[in-house]
Design an enzyme around this catalytic site. Structure first.
Site, PDB file in Angstrom:
ATOM      1  N   TRP A   1     171.975  53.325  11.123  1.00 18.83           N
ATOM      2  CA  TRP A   1     170.549  53.174  11.430  1.00 18.83           C
ATOM      3  C   TRP A   1     169.958  54.504  11.868  1.00 18.83           C
ATOM      4  O   TRP A   1     168.823  54.844  11.511  1.00 18.83           O
ATOM      5  CB  TRP A   1     170.352  52.144  12.540  1.00 18.83           C
ATOM      6  CG  TRP A   1     168.918  52.001  12.993  1.00 18.83           C
ATOM      7  CD1 TRP A   1     167.949  51.235  12.423  1.00 18.83           C
ATOM      8  CD2 TRP A   1     168.293  52.656  14.111  1.00 18.83           C
ATOM      9  NE1 TRP A   1     166.763  51.366  13.119  1.00 18.83           N
ATOM     10  CE2 TRP A   1     166.948  52.233  14.162  1.00 18.83           C
ATOM     11  CE3 TRP A   1     168.746  53.548  15.081  1.00 18.83           C
ATOM     12  CZ2 TRP A   1     166.054  52.672  15.134  1.00 18.83           C
ATOM     13  CZ3 TRP A   1     167.855  53.996  16.049  1.00 18.83           C
ATOM     14  CH2 TRP A   1     166.529  53.557  16.068  1.00 18.83           C
ATOM     15  N   HIS A   2     170.727  55.281  12.623  1.00 19.53           N
ATOM     16  CA  HIS A   2     170.205  56.537  13.136  1.00 19.53           C
ATOM     17  C   HIS A   2     169.937  57.560  12.039  1.00 19.53           C
ATOM     18  O   HIS A   2     169.027  58.380  12.171  1.00 19.53           O
ATOM     19  CB  HIS A   2     171.169  57.129  14.177  1.00 19.53           C
ATOM     20  CG  HIS A   2     170.972  56.581  15.555  1.00 19.53           C
ATOM     21  ND1 HIS A   2     171.568  55.428  15.991  1.00 19.53           N
ATOM     22  CD2 HIS A   2     170.219  57.039  16.592  1.00 19.53           C
ATOM     23  CE1 HIS A   2     171.208  55.184  17.247  1.00 19.53           C
ATOM     24  NE2 HIS A   2     170.385  56.153  17.635  1.00 19.53           N
ATOM     25  N   GLY A   3     170.715  57.555  10.995  1.00 15.98           N
ATOM     26  CA  GLY A   3     170.468  58.558   9.971  1.00 15.98           C
ATOM     27  C   GLY A   3     171.285  58.346   8.722  1.00 15.98           C
ATOM     28  O   GLY A   3     172.373  57.763   8.762  1.00 15.98           O
TER      29      GLY A   3
END
Length: 460
Positions: A319-321
């Site tokens: 989700w972060h990257g």
């Protein structure tokens, strides 16, 4: 639009505030909500109006799917809704990642799309997935579209969270007394906002500048420079993101809306399990409620519970990257959390200072992985930290040891040894002392606006 901008502080916020409460005073409640939604869309569009239709389409899609789930709780409709959100997020955020890996795996040369990531898409996607799941579980009420739009777009939390539940915000806008100006809330909101603004502009931004300059030349760093840069990034991310969260809470309070806190002194934690209960609290809550618990959550069989933790942190990392470094970052955090649970099950305890030191070292290593351009840079910086043979305090080109030491000591002292903003706010009184603190923090922050920087998490 940035919170740390003249446009927001002197134009958007006061104008939105005055018109919203003027309409409520005239008992034009529906009009006041319509205005606040419109103002929030202007706030979002200020950055890039191109993506406004995307936000509106996503909002309409999820509202009607949620309405359908409220009437007929079918798994097929829930699956359809979740897949729709994941497809939208995946297209903009992960398409180039998958194309790159496809090219590498099959020796192809498919052109990348180079899609710009729509602002806040990761946040409003998660917030709406939670709404759909709650609708399927029968935990939502019959909200009209205006209330739903207000829940999603309320501008203080729109860009970077907190990720809120519908039940946390919609009922507040339906509470009559919250539609009137409350001077106690205004003064408290300004105070909390000033703390968050100071965190971002007076500490977060300078630390980010120092750290980013060093990491741009990651493979040239000496051990001392690597330590300074890595610790600066650990601290800058906290003051940047928690500063935004404080500003969101403060602005929400001015509008009589209680936005949930997102940080609770995470750098005071003794292990990673405790750290993730304190860091980005609403994201951890979302992952816990909708990923971890869906997998079975805590299980008597330890290996199953540990596997659930690892899957949850895999999702968190992705989700972060869109990069392997983020996936490995998530898995490494999962390993550290599993280790904390294993020690708890074995009734093993460490000395407070040893436990904190190990936790903070873990934060440094994971943050290096998070911010590095590639694995090569991350490996070099991580190993350089422990290269005793090259440890020198001379010829430090990539850092400013004097100014950076000042910022690091100040930031670390505040993060570890001081009360956090929410604890300070508990003792708030609308008196001369707190008014003085508010003015000093606001004025000092205003002088930095000419070189204002966007928030680090805008890229996610």
């Amino acid at each position: 639009m940035l919170f740390n901008s003249y446009e927001f502080v002197f134009l958007f916020l006061p104008i939105s505030f005055l018109i919203y409460f003027y309409l409520n005073k005239k008992k034009l409640v529906t009009s006041s909500k319509i205005f606040l939604v419109a103002a929030s869309l202007v706030f979002y569009s200020w950055w890039n109006i191109v993506y406004l239709p995307l936000l509106l389409a996503s909002m309409l899609f999820n509202f009607f799917v949620g309405q359908s789930l409220g009437k007929n709780k079918t798994k097929s409709m829930l699956t359809f809704g979740i897949l729709g959100n994941i497809t939208l997020l995946g297209y903009f955020k992960y398409t180039d990642f998958f194309i790159s890996n496809f090219n590498w795996a099959f020796n192809k040369d498919v052109n990348l799309l180079h899609l710009a990531l729509p602002l806040a898409i990761s946040y409003f996607t998660f917030q709406q997935i939670a709404f759909l799941v709650d609708s399927y579980r029968g935990e939502t009420k019959e909200y009209n579209f205006l209330n739903y739009a207000l829940f999603l777009t309320f501008f203080p939390q729109l860009l970077m969270g907190p990720i809120m539940h519908h039940k946390e915000i919609i009922p507040q806008f339906q509470t009559r007394w919250k539609s009137f100006i409350n001077w106690q809330n205004i003064s408290l909101g300004l105070f909390i906002f000033s703390i968050g603004l100071a965190k971002k502009t007076l500490l977060g931004d300078p630390l980010t500048d120092y750290a980013q300059f060093a990491f741009d030349f990651a493979q040239n760093l000496s051990p001392v420079e690597a330590w300074y840069a890595s610790v600066s990034y650990v601290l800058s991310y906290y003051f940047d993101l928690s500063g935004y969260a404080d500003m969101a809470v403060g602005v929400g309070r001015m509008f009589n809306i209680d936005i949930p806190k997102n940080f609770n002194s995470p750098y005071k934690a003794r292990n990673f399990a405790d750290y993730w209960k304190r860091w980005h609290i609403t994201l951890s809550r979302f992952l816990g409620d909708y990923i971890y618990k869906s997998l079975g959550g805590n299980q008597k069989l330890a290996i199953v519970m540990y596997m659930n933790i690892m899957i949850t942190f895999f999702v968190s990392g992705f989700w972060h990257g869109a990069g392997w470094n983020f996936i490995v970052w998530g898995l490494l955090n999962g390993i550290f959390v599993v280790m904390a649970h294993m020690m708890k099950r074995a009734h093993l305890k460490m000395n407070l200072y040893v436990a904190w030191s190990l936790m903070f070292m873990g934060l440094i290593l994971t943050r290096i992985l998070f911010v590095s351009n590639n694995f090569s840079d991350a490996w070099y910086v991580s190993t350089t930290l422990f290269d005793i043979s090259n440890f020198r305090f001379s010829d430090l080109y990539y850092i400013d040891p004097y100014m950076q030491s000042f910022y690091i000591v100040l930031a670390l002292g505040l993060a570890v040894g001081a009360k956090n903003s929410m604890e300070i706010a508990e003792n708030f009184k609308p008196n001369t002392k707190y008014m003085f603190y508010t003015i000093i923090l606001l004025v000092a922050s205003l002088f930095t606006f000419s070189s204002a920087k966007e928030f680090l998490y805008f890229q996610f």
